[in-house]
Motif scaffolding. Structure first.
Motif, PDB file in Angstrom:
ATOM      1  N   ALA A  76      -0.418  48.581  37.942  1.00 26.72           N
ATOM      2  CA  ALA A  76       0.220  48.409  36.635  1.00 26.72           C
ATOM      3  C   ALA A  76       1.481  49.269  36.438  1.00 26.72           C
ATOM      4  CB  ALA A  76      -0.784  48.663  35.519  1.00 26.72           C
ATOM      5  N   PRO A  77       1.497  50.528  36.852  1.00 29.46           N
ATOM      6  CA  PRO A  77       2.720  51.325  36.672  1.00 29.46           C
ATOM      7  C   PRO A  77       3.913  50.763  37.441  1.00 29.46           C
ATOM      8  CG  PRO A  77       0.871  52.771  37.072  1.00 29.46           C
ATOM      9  CD  PRO A  77       0.390  51.361  37.343  1.00 29.46           C
ATOM     10  N   PHE A  78       3.654  50.243  38.636  1.00 28.22           N
ATOM     11  CA  PHE A  78       4.738  49.656  39.425  1.00 28.22           C
ATOM     12  C   PHE A  78       5.305  48.420  38.729  1.00 28.22           C
ATOM     13  CE2 PHE A  78       6.244  46.789  42.812  1.00 28.22           C
ATOM     14  CZ  PHE A  78       7.279  47.569  43.294  1.00 28.22           C
ATOM     15  N   ALA A  79       4.449  47.608  38.181  1.00 29.24           N
ATOM     16  CA  ALA A  79       4.900  46.409  37.461  1.00 29.24           C
ATOM     17  C   ALA A  79       5.719  46.795  36.228  1.00 29.24           C
ATOM     18  CB  ALA A  79       3.700  45.555  37.064  1.00 29.24           C
ATOM     19  N   ALA A  80       5.313  47.833  35.534  1.00 28.67           N
ATOM     20  CA  ALA A  80       6.019  48.264  34.321  1.00 28.67           C
ATOM     21  C   ALA A  80       7.422  48.767  34.617  1.00 28.67           C
ATOM     22  CB  ALA A  80       5.212  49.351  33.606  1.00 28.67           C
ATOM     23  N   VAL A  81       7.584  49.429  35.762  1.00 31.09           N
ATOM     24  CA  VAL A  81       8.877  50.007  36.122  1.00 31.09           C
ATOM     25  C   VAL A  81       9.962  48.929  36.252  1.00 31.09           C
ATOM     26  CG1 VAL A  81       9.605  50.385  38.548  1.00 31.09           C
ATOM     27  CG2 VAL A  81       8.965  52.279  37.144  1.00 31.09           C
ATOM     28  N   LEU A  82       9.578  47.746  36.658  1.00 28.42           N
ATOM     29  CA  LEU A  82      10.552  46.664  36.824  1.00 28.42           C
ATOM     30  C   LEU A  82      11.244  46.308  35.504  1.00 28.42           C
ATOM     31  CD1 LEU A  82       8.481  44.367  39.211  1.00 28.42           C
ATOM     32  CD2 LEU A  82      10.293  45.979  39.826  1.00 28.42           C
ATOM     33  N   PHE A  83      10.557  46.526  34.409  1.00 27.24           N
ATOM     34  CA  PHE A  83      11.121  46.207  33.101  1.00 27.24           C
ATOM     35  C   PHE A  83      11.945  47.352  32.515  1.00 27.24           C
ATOM     36  CE2 PHE A  83       7.507  43.403  33.556  1.00 27.24           C
ATOM     37  CZ  PHE A  83       7.991  42.195  33.084  1.00 27.24           C
TER      38      PHE A  83
END
Length: 136
Positions: free
Chosen positions: A104-111
């Motif tokens: 989840a943290p990796f996915a959030a960083v994209l935004f």
């Protein structure tokens, strides 16, 4: 191949961001998986530690400026949006989309990267002051 065209502030920001993300993610995984802390506690602790790493890397590498106490004190403002958005996204990804809490943290960083670049650029760089004396 001319690599100078890749040497832009945004490119350096992305490279620093990758290093900072790896720092954050390593801390997050250690706290969450080794010490069994809840994912949000691990996220916040990793974020706060990597914030300091980010400040110095952005000063020296991205913007090539001298770190000052004033910039250090203002720098967390660049991360307020990042922290808010990433925390909400991590919660949504884990609780509603059932994404693994390790991903989840990796996915959030994209935004959050583009938003953080704009905010940090405004805070880290001194505003250009017009020279009215030359306008006479």
């Amino acid at each position: 191949m001319n690599f100078n065209r890749f040497n832009t502030e945004f490119t350096r920001f992305v490279v620093v961001g990758v290093i900072n993300t790896l720092t954050y993610y390593s801390i997050y995984l250690i706290l969450h998986n080794v010490f069994s802390l809840p994912y949000l506690v691990s996220h916040i602790a990793g974020f706060l530690i990597s914030l300091n790493v980010s400040f110095f890397l952005n000063c020296y590498v991205t913007y090539r400026i001298k770190p000052t106490l004033k910039k250090y004190l203002y720098f967390p403002l660049t991360q307020v949006v990042n922290m808010s958005v990433s925390t909400v996204l991590i919660f949504i990804f884990v609780e509603f989309f059932k994404l693994n809490s390790n991903l989840a943290p990796f996915a959030a960083v994209l935004f959050t990267v583009p938003i953080t670049f704009i905010v940090s650029n405004k805070i880290m760089k001194d505003p250009v002051k017009p020279n009215y004396a030359k306008r006479r």
